[in-house]
Design an enzyme around this catalytic site. Sequence first.
Site, PDB file in Angstrom:
ATOM      1  N   CYS A   1      -8.497 -13.422  -5.178  1.00 54.93           N
ATOM      2  CA  CYS A   1      -9.218 -14.086  -6.279  1.00 54.93           C
ATOM      3  C   CYS A   1     -10.743 -14.017  -6.078  1.00 54.93           C
ATOM      4  O   CYS A   1     -11.300 -12.932  -6.129  1.00 54.93           O
ATOM      5  CB  CYS A   1      -8.714 -15.523  -6.429  1.00 54.93           C
ATOM      6  N   TYR A   2     -11.402 -15.131  -5.794  1.00 54.05           N
ATOM      7  CA  TYR A   2     -12.854 -15.055  -5.545  1.00 54.05           C
ATOM      8  C   TYR A   2     -13.136 -14.061  -4.416  1.00 54.05           C
ATOM      9  O   TYR A   2     -14.098 -13.298  -4.459  1.00 54.05           O
ATOM     10  CB  TYR A   2     -13.396 -16.443  -5.167  1.00 54.05           C
TER      11      TYR A   2
END
Length: 517
Positions: A82-83
């Site tokens: 994700c991030y």
Amino acid sequence: MSNQLCIVLDFGGQYNQLIARRVRECGVYCEIKRFDTPISEIRAMNPTAIIFTGGPNSVYDPSSPHISEEIFSIGVPILGICYGCQLMAYTLGGKVESCEKSEYGKIEITQGSDSLIFRDVPEKSVVWMSHTDFVSRLPEGFNVTAKSADCPCATFEAPDRKLYAVQFHPEVTHSEYGKQILHNFLYNVCGCTGDWVMDDFIENTVKKLREQIGDKKVILGLSGGVDSSVAAGLLSRAVGKQLTCVFVDQGLMRKDEGDFVEETFTKLFDMNFVRVNCKDRFLAALKGVSDPEQKRRIIGTEFYNVFWDKIREQGTDGFFAQGTIYPDRIESGRGNQAGHGSTAVIKTHHNMVKMPDDIKFAGTIEPLGDLFKDEVRAVGEKLGIPHDLVWRQPFPGPGLGVRIIGEITEEKIKILQEADAVFRDEIRKSGIESELKQFFAVLPDVRTVGVMGDHRTYDHLIAIRAVTTDDFMTADWARIPYDVLARVSNRLCNEVEHVNRVVYDITSKPPGTVEWE
Ligand code: XMP
């Protein structure tokens, strides 16, 4: 012998501990480190794998947590989640933009590559997405390995550099093949061998404890909870009678619980077991007090005094042991110096009783300091600690003191202990116990009118509480079948003296809390 290590670099996401637990479930030892851990320190730990977690920020926000590009050239495979996936792309020269349409929830991805992380994963599968930014241009040398309808770079990689990135969350169970993908990364990409096994943990820890303790004594505060019980079991195996467990029974435990703890540790384990029965002292201190905070303070202070007096009596020339577990020690990557909030806080834990200044031990021992709760339970089972202790529900430090509303008296403790035992017995018999995270009876200190035979009664109301929850931060009231509730109500009124009415608490948290206080 040390285990292979996976480092989970924490960028502030909510699932970070879950990532670490999943890695451990794959048989790989794993530690969570803040994103700003110096690269030299990471190198020195000699990891076999690195995972970047998710996080709430946008990489192009200057105050978001970043990491030096150097991390990508230390020769350790990295998986960005994700991030972490966006950060990998951004740091290496790719482009991250805000999505036209955020993806949230279960999303289908299609992969058609021979990527090592997709081995045994079908072409189409459902994953859990939660992002408002996306990687719109890959860095040089990377190629896309999966897409979703709205995300052209759902996964990408540079296999020659052993860098892998997934926009979704493989750690949550909603990602159908998430665990397989993590497993593939660890085994196929990083060459992990699965050397994190609980049997080995017990053997290695017992050996280390023996070396560390030598012929000294060890004292452990045993509460009867899972962590201190398993710590006691491990220490007993390591040093037997050199271990003294101090168990303070303030008379506010559940029915027969104090005796059960004593019997377990005196009969099944080799140790000195010191039980301090001090119900009368607690009751005297609590007399006439009905304010919940004041009750908590009194119970806490009395416990502190009784416990440390007993420790002084036992002598402090050896080690002090406690049942601290890994989540109590993790330093969060949230609220970091990159500017979103306060400085990092290390969670304090109710198992860590503050030590008075005059007490000095040779050292402190935390034999479970590297384990997650499910691993602690696995160790407990292997050590032969009874099922009821290993799978014990959370139980507040002040015990039934928070479940008796108003003044605490001996009579009320007795009523509540009996009522709670009946409720627990019925839940056990009904076969729904494993669906409930916590269930107990409460004595709200309310009397109501009833009728029994030809007589009017004026007696106690019992409330029963049962919740389902993942983390106790939020909870839902459990949908216990009506026939089970009917049996519980029937038995409580018939079998427990001074109970003539039963109510079921149907409040979620929030707005309610789990305990009534
Ligand atoms: P609340 O009532 O805050 O409870 O929703 C959440 C969880 O915490 C437990 N609890 C405690 N555990 N010491 C503990 O060890 C305490 O003082 C304490 N107070 C609440 C509660 O049983 C529930 O599982």
